[in-house]
Design a protein around this motif. Structure first.
Motif, PDB file in Angstrom:
ATOM      1  N   ARG A 128       0.823  -1.206   0.000  1.00  0.00           N
ATOM      2  CA  ARG A 128       0.000   0.000   0.000  1.00  0.00           C
ATOM      3  C   ARG A 128       0.857   1.255   0.000  1.00  0.00           C
ATOM      4  NH1 ARG A 128      -3.436  -3.128   3.056  1.00  0.00           N
ATOM      5  NH2 ARG A 128      -2.421  -2.519   5.007  1.00  0.00           N
ATOM      6  N   LYS A 129       1.919   1.234   0.798  1.00  0.00           N
ATOM      7  CA  LYS A 129       2.821   2.394   0.826  1.00  0.00           C
ATOM      8  C   LYS A 129       3.512   2.583  -0.527  1.00  0.00           C
ATOM      9  CE  LYS A 129       3.819   2.231   5.804  1.00  0.00           C
ATOM     10  NZ  LYS A 129       4.872   2.022   6.841  1.00  0.00           N
ATOM     11  N   PHE A 130       3.879   1.466  -1.155  1.00  0.00           N
ATOM     12  CA  PHE A 130       4.517   1.538  -2.477  1.00  0.00           C
ATOM     13  C   PHE A 130       3.550   2.128  -3.520  1.00  0.00           C
ATOM     14  CE2 PHE A 130       4.973  -0.618  -6.624  1.00  0.00           C
ATOM     15  CZ  PHE A 130       6.188  -0.074  -7.024  1.00  0.00           C
ATOM     16  N   ILE A 131       2.290   1.687  -3.483  1.00  0.00           N
ATOM     17  CA  ILE A 131       1.291   2.199  -4.424  1.00  0.00           C
ATOM     18  C   ILE A 131       1.062   3.691  -4.206  1.00  0.00           C
ATOM     19  CG2 ILE A 131      -1.154   2.083  -5.057  1.00  0.00           C
ATOM     20  CD1 ILE A 131      -1.039  -0.919  -4.457  1.00  0.00           C
ATOM     21  N   GLN A 132       0.950   4.080  -2.934  1.00  0.00           N
ATOM     22  CA  GLN A 132       0.744   5.498  -2.627  1.00  0.00           C
ATOM     23  C   GLN A 132       1.915   6.345  -3.095  1.00  0.00           C
ATOM     24  OE1 GLN A 132       0.482   6.384   1.558  1.00  0.00           O
ATOM     25  NE2 GLN A 132      -0.615   8.307   1.211  1.00  0.00           N
ATOM     26  N   SER A 133       3.118   5.867  -2.825  1.00  0.00           N
ATOM     27  CA  SER A 133       4.320   6.597  -3.242  1.00  0.00           C
ATOM     28  C   SER A 133       4.423   6.673  -4.761  1.00  0.00           C
ATOM     29  CB  SER A 133       5.566   5.917  -2.661  1.00  0.00           C
ATOM     30  OG  SER A 133       6.738   6.562  -3.108  1.00  0.00           O
ATOM     31  N   THR A 134       4.074   5.572  -5.442  1.00  0.00           N
ATOM     32  CA  THR A 134       4.129   5.552  -6.898  1.00  0.00           C
ATOM     33  C   THR A 134       3.130   6.545  -7.497  1.00  0.00           C
ATOM     34  OG1 THR A 134       4.797   3.230  -6.894  1.00  0.00           O
ATOM     35  CG2 THR A 134       3.923   4.097  -8.947  1.00  0.00           C
ATOM     36  N   ASN A 135       1.923   6.593  -6.927  1.00  0.00           N
ATOM     37  CA  ASN A 135       0.907   7.524  -7.423  1.00  0.00           C
ATOM     38  C   ASN A 135       1.340   8.979  -7.247  1.00  0.00           C
ATOM     39  OD1 ASN A 135      -1.176   5.822  -8.432  1.00  0.00           O
ATOM     40  ND2 ASN A 135      -1.784   5.307  -6.356  1.00  0.00           N
ATOM     41  N   ILE A 136       1.944   9.270  -6.117  1.00  0.00           N
ATOM     42  CA  ILE A 136       2.312  10.663  -5.815  1.00  0.00           C
ATOM     43  C   ILE A 136       3.563  11.090  -6.583  1.00  0.00           C
ATOM     44  CG2 ILE A 136       3.106  12.217  -3.989  1.00  0.00           C
ATOM     45  CD1 ILE A 136       1.372  10.625  -2.033  1.00  0.00           C
ATOM     46  N   HIS A 137       4.600  10.273  -6.529  1.00  0.00           N
ATOM     47  CA  HIS A 137       5.896  10.698  -7.052  1.00  0.00           C
ATOM     48  C   HIS A 137       6.178  10.263  -8.488  1.00  0.00           C
ATOM     49  CE1 HIS A 137       6.920  12.085  -3.057  1.00  0.00           C
ATOM     50  NE2 HIS A 137       6.636  10.889  -2.552  1.00  0.00           N
ATOM     51  N   PHE A 138       5.398   9.329  -9.014  1.00  0.00           N
ATOM     52  CA  PHE A 138       5.657   8.842 -10.373  1.00  0.00           C
ATOM     53  C   PHE A 138       4.500   9.136 -11.323  1.00  0.00           C
ATOM     54  CE2 PHE A 138       5.808   5.415 -13.612  1.00  0.00           C
ATOM     55  CZ  PHE A 138       7.028   5.739 -14.181  1.00  0.00           C
ATOM     56  N   LEU A 139       3.293   8.691 -10.968  1.00  0.00           N
ATOM     57  CA  LEU A 139       2.165   8.864 -11.877  1.00  0.00           C
ATOM     58  C   LEU A 139       1.651  10.304 -11.921  1.00  0.00           C
ATOM     59  CD1 LEU A 139       0.049   5.624 -11.293  1.00  0.00           C
ATOM     60  CD2 LEU A 139       1.476   6.206 -13.254  1.00  0.00           C
ATOM     61  N   SER A 140       1.661  10.987 -10.787  1.00  0.00           N
ATOM     62  CA  SER A 140       1.137  12.367 -10.772  1.00  0.00           C
ATOM     63  C   SER A 140       1.875  13.295 -11.734  1.00  0.00           C
ATOM     64  CB  SER A 140       1.165  12.931  -9.352  1.00  0.00           C
ATOM     65  OG  SER A 140       0.191  12.294  -8.554  1.00  0.00           O
ATOM     66  N   PRO A 141       3.233  13.286 -11.757  1.00  0.00           N
ATOM     67  CA  PRO A 141       3.913  14.132 -12.746  1.00  0.00           C
ATOM     68  C   PRO A 141       3.591  13.753 -14.186  1.00  0.00           C
ATOM     69  CG  PRO A 141       5.438  13.458 -11.021  1.00  0.00           C
ATOM     70  CD  PRO A 141       4.187  12.663 -10.835  1.00  0.00           C
ATOM     71  N   LEU A 142       3.404  12.454 -14.441  1.00  0.00           N
ATOM     72  CA  LEU A 142       3.068  12.023 -15.798  1.00  0.00           C
ATOM     73  C   LEU A 142       1.669  12.500 -16.191  1.00  0.00           C
ATOM     74  CD1 LEU A 142       4.484   8.367 -15.809  1.00  0.00           C
ATOM     75  CD2 LEU A 142       5.589  10.471 -16.576  1.00  0.00           C
ATOM     76  N   HIS A 143       0.718  12.361 -15.261  1.00  0.00           N
ATOM     77  CA  HIS A 143      -0.636  12.858 -15.527  1.00  0.00           C
ATOM     78  C   HIS A 143      -0.637  14.381 -15.689  1.00  0.00           C
ATOM     79  CE1 HIS A 143      -3.050   9.269 -15.303  1.00  0.00           C
ATOM     80  NE2 HIS A 143      -2.513   8.905 -14.149  1.00  0.00           N
ATOM     81  N   SER A 144       0.216  15.038 -14.948  1.00  0.00           N
ATOM     82  CA  SER A 144       0.298  16.500 -15.056  1.00  0.00           C
ATOM     83  C   SER A 144       0.695  16.917 -16.469  1.00  0.00           C
ATOM     84  CB  SER A 144       1.312  17.043 -14.045  1.00  0.00           C
ATOM     85  OG  SER A 144       1.455  18.444 -14.173  1.00  0.00           O
ATOM     86  N   PHE A 145       1.568  16.141 -17.097  1.00  0.00           N
ATOM     87  CA  PHE A 145       1.972  16.457 -18.477  1.00  0.00           C
ATOM     88  C   PHE A 145       0.841  16.176 -19.461  1.00  0.00           C
ATOM     89  CE2 PHE A 145       3.534  14.718 -22.532  1.00  0.00           C
ATOM     90  CZ  PHE A 145       4.101  15.870 -23.055  1.00  0.00           C
ATOM     91  N   THR A 146       0.239  14.976 -19.367  1.00  0.00           N
ATOM     92  CA  THR A 146      -0.781  14.601 -20.356  1.00  0.00           C
ATOM     93  C   THR A 146      -2.057  15.417 -20.220  1.00  0.00           C
ATOM     94  OG1 THR A 146      -1.602  12.834 -18.909  1.00  0.00           O
ATOM     95  CG2 THR A 146       0.103  12.248 -20.511  1.00  0.00           C
ATOM     96  N   GLU A 147      -2.414  15.800 -18.982  1.00  0.00           N
ATOM     97  CA  GLU A 147      -3.678  16.496 -18.754  1.00  0.00           C
ATOM     98  C   GLU A 147      -3.519  17.999 -18.643  1.00  0.00           C
ATOM     99  OE1 GLU A 147      -5.281  14.700 -15.272  1.00  0.00           O
ATOM    100  OE2 GLU A 147      -5.329  12.666 -16.130  1.00  0.00           O
ATOM    101  N   GLY A 148      -2.274  18.477 -18.627  1.00  0.00           N
ATOM    102  CA  GLY A 148      -2.053  19.914 -18.513  1.00  0.00           C
ATOM    103  C   GLY A 148      -1.190  20.478 -19.619  1.00  0.00           C
ATOM    104  N   GLU A 149       0.105  20.206 -19.531  1.00  0.00           N
ATOM    105  CA  GLU A 149       1.047  20.805 -20.480  1.00  0.00           C
ATOM    106  C   GLU A 149       0.774  20.368 -21.916  1.00  0.00           C
ATOM    107  OE1 GLU A 149       5.919  21.123 -21.156  1.00  0.00           O
ATOM    108  OE2 GLU A 149       5.084  20.099 -19.407  1.00  0.00           O
ATOM    109  N   TYR A 150       0.469  19.085 -22.112  1.00  0.00           N
ATOM    110  CA  TYR A 150       0.244  18.619 -23.484  1.00  0.00           C
ATOM    111  C   TYR A 150      -1.013  19.240 -24.089  1.00  0.00           C
ATOM    112  CZ  TYR A 150      -0.343  15.586 -27.512  1.00  0.00           C
ATOM    113  OH  TYR A 150      -0.496  15.119 -28.797  1.00  0.00           O
TER     114      TYR A 150
END
Length: 257
Positions: A128-150
């Protein structure tokens, strides 16, 4: 409602559609983007394609159940908190603990089952901690690019395409204005002959020039329109280039995360 503005927008849309269609059919010239802009656009598309793929595969890794992934996305779209869902390690740990209690916590087998259950629960908590960390530190920046900057890049790219089409339309209008003026000058320079054939030919040429003049702009007006369109295209090209160069910062931010 501003009917005049609406009519202008509809006219511009139709002109751009005609220009784009003629380009597709190879019947009209096309202004190419700057090489640097083309290179940056290609890098942006490549980044978007691979970012979507990485997000997709990461979500499968974190949640193999496709039904649960769909449910999680639905909660996110509705901006509701995702209810806690037990992981397989948690379920197995609970079963092992329950089995250890029923068999007897004082027996060697019951004690072993209890310890295994605790171990699997710790694995579940770590997961659970790994999933939470992955969502915050890995997936969130990627989503920020696809849903914002792109999306911002796509908007500026669409504006750049429209400015490019407007520029090519202006170039076509200037070319037609010069052709009409050239034919009018040629017609005036050739005196009307007395033969019937010459007179008929002159009449057709006269009608053609009138037709061209009817639809063609004055050269001075067409030149002014071309200068304006060229300036707007250059400005939008620069805006798009600066935005696209920001992808390097996005890459660096993803690395630092």
């Amino acid at each position: 409602m501003d009917l005049t503005g609406l009519a202008v927008d509809v006219g511009a849309f139709i002109n751009r559609a005609v220009q784009y269609t003629e380009e597709t059919l190879g019947q009209a010239a096309k202004t190419e983007f700057d090489n640097r802009v083309e290179e940056l656009l290609h890098r942006a598309e490549s980044t978007k394609t691979w970012t979507d793929q990485i997000i997709f595969q990461t979500e499968i890794l974190l949640q193999p159940n496709p039904g649960a992934r769909v449910e999680d996305r639905l909660y996110e779209r509705l901006e509701w908190s995702v209810p806690p869902r037990p992981r397989p390690h948690d379920l197995l740990g609970d079963d092992l603990n329950q089995a250890g209690l029923e068999i007897g916590p004082n027996t060697p087998y019951g004690t072993a089952l209890w310890k295994c259950g605790d171990a699997f629960k710790k694995i579940g908590e770590t997961e659970r901690k790994f999933i939470q960390s992955t969502n915050i530190h890995f997936l969130s920046p990627l989503h920020s690019f696809t849903e914002g900057e792109y999306l911002a890049i796509q908007n500026e790219r669409r504006l750049l395409l429209n400015k490019r089409l407007d520029l090519d339309i202006a170039k076509t209008r200037l070319r037609k204005a010069r052709e009409a003026d050239s034919e009018a000058n040629s017609l005036n320079a050739n005196p009307l002959g007395e033969e019937v054939g010459a007179q008929v030919s002159y009449m057709f040429s006269f009608l053609r020039v009138k037709w061209l003049k009817m639809w063609a702009q004055e050269i001075s007006q067409a030149e002014m329109e071309l200068r304006i369109c060229q300036s707007l295209f250059d400005r939008q090209s620069e805006v798009t280039r600066l935005l696209l160069e920001g992808i390097s910062a996005t890459h660096s931010h993803s690395v630092s995360c």
